[in-house]
Design a protein around this motif. Structure first.
Motif, PDB file in Angstrom:
ATOM      1  N   THR A 186     -16.903  49.138 -47.895  1.00  0.00           N
ATOM      2  CA  THR A 186     -16.245  50.199 -47.132  1.00  0.00           C
ATOM      3  C   THR A 186     -17.208  51.382 -47.071  1.00  0.00           C
ATOM      4  O   THR A 186     -17.105  52.323 -47.863  1.00  0.00           O
ATOM      5  N   PRO A 187     -18.175  51.351 -46.147  1.00  0.00           N
ATOM      6  CA  PRO A 187     -19.231  52.365 -46.095  1.00  0.00           C
ATOM      7  C   PRO A 187     -18.742  53.745 -45.647  1.00  0.00           C
ATOM      8  O   PRO A 187     -17.787  53.857 -44.878  1.00  0.00           O
TER       9      PRO A 187
ATOM     10  N   ASN B 169     -15.730  54.283 -43.302  1.00  0.00           N
ATOM     11  CA  ASN B 169     -14.495  54.093 -44.071  1.00  0.00           C
ATOM     12  C   ASN B 169     -13.659  52.924 -43.565  1.00  0.00           C
ATOM     13  O   ASN B 169     -12.437  52.928 -43.692  1.00  0.00           O
ATOM     14  N   THR B 170     -14.331  51.929 -42.972  1.00  0.00           N
ATOM     15  CA  THR B 170     -13.686  50.705 -42.512  1.00  0.00           C
ATOM     16  C   THR B 170     -14.129  49.566 -43.426  1.00  0.00           C
ATOM     17  O   THR B 170     -15.324  49.386 -43.666  1.00  0.00           O
ATOM     18  N   ARG B 171     -13.184  48.790 -43.928  1.00  0.00           N
ATOM     19  CA  ARG B 171     -13.530  47.646 -44.787  1.00  0.00           C
ATOM     20  C   ARG B 171     -14.094  46.530 -43.901  1.00  0.00           C
ATOM     21  O   ARG B 171     -13.463  46.121 -42.926  1.00  0.00           O
ATOM     22  N   VAL B 172     -15.296  46.057 -44.266  1.00  0.00           N
ATOM     23  CA  VAL B 172     -16.000  45.091 -43.433  1.00  0.00           C
ATOM     24  C   VAL B 172     -16.807  44.133 -44.307  1.00  0.00           C
ATOM     25  O   VAL B 172     -17.260  44.497 -45.392  1.00  0.00           O
ATOM     26  N   GLN B 173     -16.971  42.918 -43.802  1.00  0.00           N
ATOM     27  CA  GLN B 173     -17.876  41.955 -44.427  1.00  0.00           C
ATOM     28  C   GLN B 173     -18.789  41.413 -43.342  1.00  0.00           C
ATOM     29  O   GLN B 173     -18.323  41.039 -42.263  1.00  0.00           O
TER      30      GLN B 173
ATOM     31  N   SER C   6     -27.235  54.421 -47.596  1.00  0.00           N
ATOM     32  CA  SER C   6     -27.663  54.531 -48.990  1.00  0.00           C
ATOM     33  C   SER C   6     -26.755  53.631 -49.802  1.00  0.00           C
ATOM     34  O   SER C   6     -25.584  53.438 -49.461  1.00  0.00           O
ATOM     35  N   ILE C   7     -27.288  53.076 -50.868  1.00  0.00           N
ATOM     36  CA  ILE C   7     -26.512  52.155 -51.695  1.00  0.00           C
ATOM     37  C   ILE C   7     -25.304  52.863 -52.309  1.00  0.00           C
ATOM     38  O   ILE C   7     -24.263  52.266 -52.516  1.00  0.00           O
ATOM     39  N   GLU C   8     -25.420  54.175 -52.541  1.00  0.00           N
ATOM     40  CA  GLU C   8     -24.311  54.939 -53.099  1.00  0.00           C
ATOM     41  C   GLU C   8     -23.165  55.114 -52.105  1.00  0.00           C
ATOM     42  O   GLU C   8     -22.023  55.335 -52.506  1.00  0.00           O
ATOM     43  N   LYS C   9     -23.459  55.015 -50.816  1.00  0.00           N
ATOM     44  CA  LYS C   9     -22.435  55.238 -49.785  1.00  0.00           C
ATOM     45  C   LYS C   9     -21.869  53.960 -49.192  1.00  0.00           C
ATOM     46  O   LYS C   9     -21.005  54.007 -48.337  1.00  0.00           O
ATOM     47  N   VAL C  10     -22.370  52.785 -49.632  1.00  0.00           N
ATOM     48  CA  VAL C  10     -21.929  51.531 -49.017  1.00  0.00           C
ATOM     49  C   VAL C  10     -20.642  50.978 -49.657  1.00  0.00           C
ATOM     50  O   VAL C  10     -19.853  50.352 -48.985  1.00  0.00           O
TER      51      VAL C  10
ATOM     52  N   GLU D 146     -17.897  45.654 -52.679  1.00  0.00           N
ATOM     53  CA  GLU D 146     -16.945  45.113 -53.642  1.00  0.00           C
ATOM     54  C   GLU D 146     -17.635  44.060 -54.507  1.00  0.00           C
ATOM     55  O   GLU D 146     -18.597  43.425 -54.064  1.00  0.00           O
ATOM     56  N   ASP D 147     -17.138  43.847 -55.707  1.00  0.00           N
ATOM     57  CA  ASP D 147     -17.670  42.799 -56.560  1.00  0.00           C
ATOM     58  C   ASP D 147     -17.332  41.458 -55.939  1.00  0.00           C
ATOM     59  O   ASP D 147     -16.276  41.276 -55.341  1.00  0.00           O
TER      60      ASP D 147
END
Length: 121
Positions: free
Chosen positions: A52-53, A88-92, A112-116, A119-120
């Motif tokens: 969810t970026p 803020n959209t959940r995506v794969q 940035s990896i902090e903003k992406v 999910e585990d």
């Protein structure tokens, strides 16, 4: 002083999943936080975890196809098509197909990896 930059040496982002990422502009290349532009190739069978970026992501497909699961809806785009996924959209993201997918990804603000927020698995 020139008012342009020609990028001849993009940053090659290290990956462990076979995907190639060449960032032309962005945090890794020049510290730019406003936008990132990357040329990517996702191998056949590749996928990432859901995320969810905190950035809008624009994707333009050059070759092949790419699959997106966007808040439980599966969308496939192919060469010549593009898509914008709002922050803020959940995506794969995945390439469950038999051919590699080559594409350009643009993120605003920059990836940035902090903003992406991946999910585990």
């Amino acid at each position: 002083m020139k008012k342009y930059i020609i990028q001849n040496n993009p940053f090659i982002v290290p990956t462990t999943d076979g995907k190639t990422i060449k960032e032309h502009f962005g945090f890794a290349t020049d510290g730019n936080s406003e936008i990132s532009i990357a040329h990517m190739t996702a191998p056949a069978g590749w996928s990432e975890p859901f995320q969810t970026p905190e950035f809008d992501e624009f994707t333009f497909i050059i070759k092949g196809k790419k699959q997106f699961i966007i808040e439980n809806e599966t969308v496939v785009i192919e060469a010549g098509q593009s898509i914008k996924i709002e922050r803020n959209t959940r995506v794969q993201y995945s390439n469950p197909f038999t051919e590699p997918c080559e594409y350009i990804a643009i993120c605003t603000p920059a990836f940035s990896i902090e903003k992406v927020h991946r999910e585990d698995d």
